[in-house]
Design a protein around this motif. Structure first.
Motif, mmCIF file in Angstrom:
data_model
loop_
_atom_site.group_PDB
_atom_site.id
_atom_site.type_symbol
_atom_site.label_atom_id
_atom_site.label_comp_id
_atom_site.label_asym_id
_atom_site.label_seq_id
_atom_site.Cartn_x
_atom_site.Cartn_y
_atom_site.Cartn_z
ATOM 1 N N PHE A 45 6.936 11.539 -2.748
ATOM 2 C CA PHE A 45 6.450 10.889 -4.242
ATOM 3 C C PHE A 45 7.672 10.971 -5.288
ATOM 4 N N CYS A 46 8.444 9.986 -4.981
ATOM 5 C CA CYS A 46 9.423 9.964 -5.858
ATOM 6 C C CYS A 46 9.549 8.990 -6.900
ATOM 7 N N TRP A 47 8.694 8.028 -7.205
ATOM 8 C CA TRP A 47 8.558 7.024 -7.844
ATOM 9 C C TRP A 47 7.220 7.358 -8.900
ATOM 10 N N ARG A 48 7.125 6.997 -10.076
ATOM 11 C CA ARG A 48 6.005 6.947 -11.013
ATOM 12 C C ARG A 48 4.764 6.385 -10.658
ATOM 13 N N TRP A 49 3.560 6.632 -10.948
ATOM 14 C CA TRP A 49 2.454 5.911 -10.095
ATOM 15 C C TRP A 49 1.659 5.531 -11.300
ATOM 16 N N SER A 50 1.651 4.259 -11.668
ATOM 17 C CA SER A 50 1.238 3.719 -12.912
ATOM 18 C C SER A 50 -0.417 3.385 -12.726
ATOM 19 N N ASP A 51 -0.970 3.373 -13.581
ATOM 20 C CA ASP A 51 -2.392 2.593 -13.742
ATOM 21 C C ASP A 51 -2.190 1.197 -13.566
ATOM 22 N N PRO A 52 -3.386 0.315 -13.057
ATOM 23 C CA PRO A 52 -3.291 -0.775 -12.703
ATOM 24 C C PRO A 52 -3.180 -1.532 -14.239
ATOM 25 N N VAL A 53 -2.708 -2.858 -14.297
ATOM 26 C CA VAL A 53 -2.752 -3.453 -15.606
ATOM 27 C C VAL A 53 -3.682 -4.573 -15.273
ATOM 28 N N ASP B 298 5.581 0.140 -8.452
ATOM 29 C CA ASP B 298 6.375 1.214 -9.042
ATOM 30 C C ASP B 298 7.542 1.546 -8.147
ATOM 31 N N VAL B 299 7.230 1.484 -6.634
ATOM 32 C CA VAL B 299 8.129 1.809 -5.721
ATOM 33 C C VAL B 299 9.302 0.780 -5.550
ATOM 34 N N VAL B 300 10.342 0.937 -6.219
ATOM 35 C CA VAL B 300 11.500 0.053 -6.338
ATOM 36 C C VAL B 300 12.625 0.741 -5.755
ATOM 37 N N ILE B 301 13.128 -0.179 -4.390
ATOM 38 C CA ILE B 301 14.355 0.151 -3.622
ATOM 39 C C ILE B 301 15.343 -0.950 -3.627
ATOM 40 N N GLY B 302 16.294 -1.188 -4.604
ATOM 41 C CA GLY B 302 16.881 -2.502 -4.641
ATOM 42 C C GLY B 302 16.159 -3.624 -5.011
ATOM 43 N N ASP B 303 15.978 -4.676 -4.163
ATOM 44 C CA ASP B 303 15.205 -5.926 -4.244
ATOM 45 C C ASP B 303 13.885 -5.595 -3.892
ATOM 46 N N TRP B 304 13.618 -4.603 -3.164
ATOM 47 C CA TRP B 304 12.317 -4.515 -2.506
ATOM 48 C C TRP B 304 11.425 -3.743 -3.451
ATOM 49 N N TRP C 31 2.226 1.783 -5.331
ATOM 50 C CA TRP C 31 1.639 2.763 -4.360
ATOM 51 C C TRP C 31 0.226 2.314 -4.266
ATOM 52 N N ASN C 32 -0.518 3.036 -3.403
ATOM 53 C CA ASN C 32 -1.960 2.633 -3.335
ATOM 54 C C ASN C 32 -2.614 3.011 -4.463
ATOM 55 N N ALA C 33 -3.862 2.388 -4.672
ATOM 56 C CA ALA C 33 -4.802 2.489 -5.927
ATOM 57 C C ALA C 33 -4.851 3.878 -6.270
ATOM 58 N N ASP D 238 -8.460 0.891 5.594
ATOM 59 C CA ASP D 238 -8.948 -0.299 5.204
ATOM 60 C C ASP D 238 -7.872 -1.139 5.781
ATOM 61 N N GLU D 239 -7.887 -2.565 6.072
ATOM 62 C CA GLU D 239 -6.722 -3.186 6.533
ATOM 63 C C GLU D 239 -6.047 -3.661 5.452
ATOM 64 N N ARG D 240 -6.636 -3.707 4.075
ATOM 65 C CA ARG D 240 -5.992 -4.212 3.133
ATOM 66 C C ARG D 240 -5.022 -3.061 2.456
ATOM 67 N N GLY D 241 -4.768 -1.822 3.322
ATOM 68 C CA GLY D 241 -3.954 -0.876 2.795
ATOM 69 C C GLY D 241 -2.281 -1.431 2.920
ATOM 70 N N PHE D 242 -2.053 -2.337 4.031
ATOM 71 C CA PHE D 242 -0.697 -2.691 4.161
ATOM 72 C C PHE D 242 -0.283 -3.489 2.934
ATOM 73 N N GLY D 243 0.996 -3.217 2.561
ATOM 74 C CA GLY D 243 1.380 -3.725 1.275
ATOM 75 C C GLY D 243 1.560 -2.879 0.089
ATOM 76 N N GLN D 244 0.739 -1.981 0.205
ATOM 77 C CA GLN D 244 0.836 -0.752 -0.860
ATOM 78 C C GLN D 244 1.482 0.451 -0.032
ATOM 79 N N VAL D 245 2.241 1.231 -1.004
ATOM 80 C CA VAL D 245 2.769 2.549 -0.170
ATOM 81 C C VAL D 245 1.914 3.539 -0.269
ATOM 82 N N GLY D 246 1.780 4.354 0.689
ATOM 83 C CA GLY D 246 0.752 5.530 0.573
ATOM 84 C C GLY D 246 1.339 6.699 0.232
#
Length: 630
Positions: free
Chosen positions: A488-496, A507-513, A517-519, A537-545
């Motif tokens: 837990f090293c990055w802020r966790w923002s509300d959705p916009v 929120d999870v930014v490492i260089g260009d990546w 976070w998960n919702a 849920d299969e839609r969980g990939f693409g978000q960082v848990g």
């Protein structure tokens, strides 16, 4: 428990004097586990005078009214419970009423309703809301389950014309859930008179209310039969060795409890993937089949919601057997045969929180004592190395001390097997040594794996892009689910809000990546699972848990990003508080902060069933991980 109990006529006097809302707020400060907001107080002030006037005009001024009645083992409250007798049968009659001030509402889909004033978040159809309250009350009250027809439910939209909520009328009503509007006031009063006798004596209504408030609460036989069937129809669990020992100890303790008036606490210790939750579900199904009153409880909203979804998929009533540790603050002693406390390392010192009133806070006891007192046989399943937040104190020592203080017998079972991580005990050892949780120094995975002929996959990636690519390749070529989790090293923002709807923030930014976070809990976002279901849920990939959505779950391929909160320096781990974005963990002292961070990464590393890939944002730590994964 109701905040206020009086006759309808007496309450109307208080309402007309503009005192009733203040009385409710005053009682809430003493009785509730959380504060009530100004909006709720305003709602009482606007709704109750109208409703109570209707009751009196219907000739029901004598009935007993329970305002803001708290459902058993739940934080939910019913606006009003009307207690009297049925005009035809003379039996007790209990009517649950939900009041809404809405003037306009639109059915969105299924049982969900959209209210313009509430924004984008839908709410449950009020008739469905009260129907579920009725069913829950019957399911958790054996006396009512024996005569469910004495309970009825009504939703009253006293400010709405039928035209303003026309689409809500598409809902199919039943005896537990019926909807009335301002236009239908006459029909509403007729319905009340059909359920509550206007001619009955006030003493009879008081007696009915006394009975209602005195009911014993536990899962009813119909609900237990449903649970037994639901679990039995799932994939059969095969319990091995110590798992079966734990199962037998619990079932035997239950048989002894009532027969010999003895209480036994059973504690099951095991690491990640040792089968604790398999034991818990097996016990739930078997005890329900035998007609024993049983609850399953945890301290994790993600874990509890997922268990509800898994075990109650075909019948949502079964979901009511899954509770939280803080649901037992006011429960009757030994009201249950068995309370299964899963993930018991998450037990906290107390069930109170920052919203708890001073009066409740002053008389609150320890959470461990509440859980032991709730059942004849409390069962605790835990892993002491998964304590990841300050205030979590579930341990064998704490449970033993509390058990001895209460004069209960104690049985302890240690699960030595490893059923997650490919059944790899070697990997469990490797993780413990890697993080300094074992006195032995870290060891290269290849050396350890080759020594025991272990085929669990452990590797590292040079970048987050490479880590994500590895996971996708493994899932495609070898099958299974994959997830990326991080410290837990990055802020966790509300959705916009965007032109196309709500969107997660990367929120999870490492260089260009960049990845989100998960919702957040209760922050629904299109095309993303709710936080509870990120791991399943299969839609969980693409978000960082994060630790709070990963703990308690498993997936086939785990990607773990070590953030700058835990780094290697001169051959030692160095926890760094300034890099943590976990507000609760940052408050811990230095010793506990380091232990919590190590435990966090232990949990994240041990979620994978077939393999794990690691990466660190810190150069020296990355070099160490690359050596250890050879």
């Amino acid at each position: 428990m109701a905040l206020v109990r009086r006759s309808a006529a007496d309450l109307l006097v208080e309402a007309k004097a503009d005192r009733l809302h203040d009385l409710l707020a005053e009682q809430a400060a003493y009785k509730l586990e959380s504060r009530v907001g100004t909006s709720e107080i305003a709602s009482w002030r606007k709704s109750l005078p109208t409703f109570l006037t209707d009751l009196v005009e219907a000739g029901l001024g004598h009935i007993e009214v329970l305002l803001e009645h708290k459902l058993p083992h739940s934080p939910k409250r019913v606006d009003a419970v009307l207690c009297g007798t049925h005009p035809r049968t003379g039996e007790p009659s209990f009517v649950l009423v939900e009041l809404k001030q809405w003037s306009k509402a639109e059915l969105q889909v299924g049982e969900l309703v959209r209210i313009a004033a509430y924004g984008d978040e839908p709410v449950l159809h009020p008739a469905e809301q009260v129907r579920r309250y009725c069913q829950y009350l019957v399911d958790s009250t054996p006396a009512l389950a024996a005569q469910p027809y004495v309970v009825r439910g009504l939703a009253y939209l006293h400010n709405a014309s039928t035209e303003g909520v026309a689409s809500l009328k598409q809902y199919t009503p039943d005896e537990y859930g019926q909807l009335y509007t301002l236009d239908e006031r006459s029909a509403f009063l007729d319905r009340l008179r059909a359920l509550l006798d206007p001619e009955a004596d006030q003493a009879v209504a008081r007696s009915a209310a006394d009975d209602f408030l005195g009911f014993h609460h536990a899962p009813s036989k119909p609900l237990l039969n449903l649970a037994a069937s639901e679990v039995r129809e799932r994939e059969q669990f095969v319990l091995l060795d110590e798992q079966q020992v734990a199962y037998e100890l619990v079932t035997q303790a239950v048989e002894r409890a009532r027969a010999a008036n003895t209480r036994t606490v059973v504690t099951v210790l095991g690491g990640p993937g040792s089968g604790k939750s398999v034991i818990a579900l097996s016990l739930l199904g078997e005890l329900a089949r035998r007609g024993r009153t049983v609850h399953h409880a945890t301290g994790s909203s993600a874990f509890t919601n997922t268990m509800r979804k898994i075990a109650g998929r075909r019948n949502k009533r079964v979901q009511s057997l899954f509770k939280y540790f803080n649901n037992y603050t006011a429960t009757e002693p030994r009201g249950l045969d068995v309370l299964i406390c899963d993930e018991a390392h998450r037990i906290r010192e107390t069930s109170v929180n920052r919203y708890t009133s001073r009066a409740v806070r002053e008389r609150a006891g320890r959470q461990i004592d509440e859980l032991i007192d709730a059942a004849w046989v409390p069962v605790f399943l835990l892993d002491e190395n998964q304590i990841v937040r300050p205030g979590e104190m579930g341990s064998l020592d704490e449970i033993t001390a509390a058990t001895q203080a209460k004069g209960c017998a104690l049985e302890v079972v240690r699960l030595d097997g490893q059923f997650r991580c490919g059944g790899s005990a070697a990997f469990d050892t490797w993780v413990a040594r890697l993080l300094g949780l074992d006195p032995q120094p870290p060891i290269e995975w290849g050396t350890l794996a080759n020594a025991v002929d272990d085929d669990f996959t452990v590797t590292s990636a040079p970048s987050p892009d490479a880590l994500e690519s590895w996971l996708l390749t493994k899932a495609a070529e070898e099958g299974g689910t994959a997830r990326v989790a991080a410290g837990f090293c990055w802020r966790w923002s509300d959705p916009v809000a965007t032109d196309t709807g709500k969107q997660l923030v990367s929120d999870v930014v490492i260089g260009d990546w960049k990845r989100p976070w998960n919702a957040k809990p209760d922050k629904r976002v299109p095309d993303a699972p709710e936080s509870y279901y990120w791991a399943s849920d299969e839609r969980g990939f693409g978000q960082v848990g994060c630790i709070y959505t990963a703990q308690g779950f498993e997936y086939d391929w785990a990607g773990v990003i070590f953030g700058p909160d835990l780094v290697r320096r001169d051959g030692e781990w160095v926890p760094r508080r300034d890099y943590s974005h976990d507000g609760a963990v940052k408050k811990a002292d230095d010793l506990h902060f380091g232990a919590l961070i190590r435990n966090t990464y232990k949990v994240l590393l041990t979620r994978g069933m077939q393999g794990v890939c690691v990466y660190s944002t810190d150069t020296e730590t990355q070099e160490f991980l690359e050596r250890m994964t050879r």
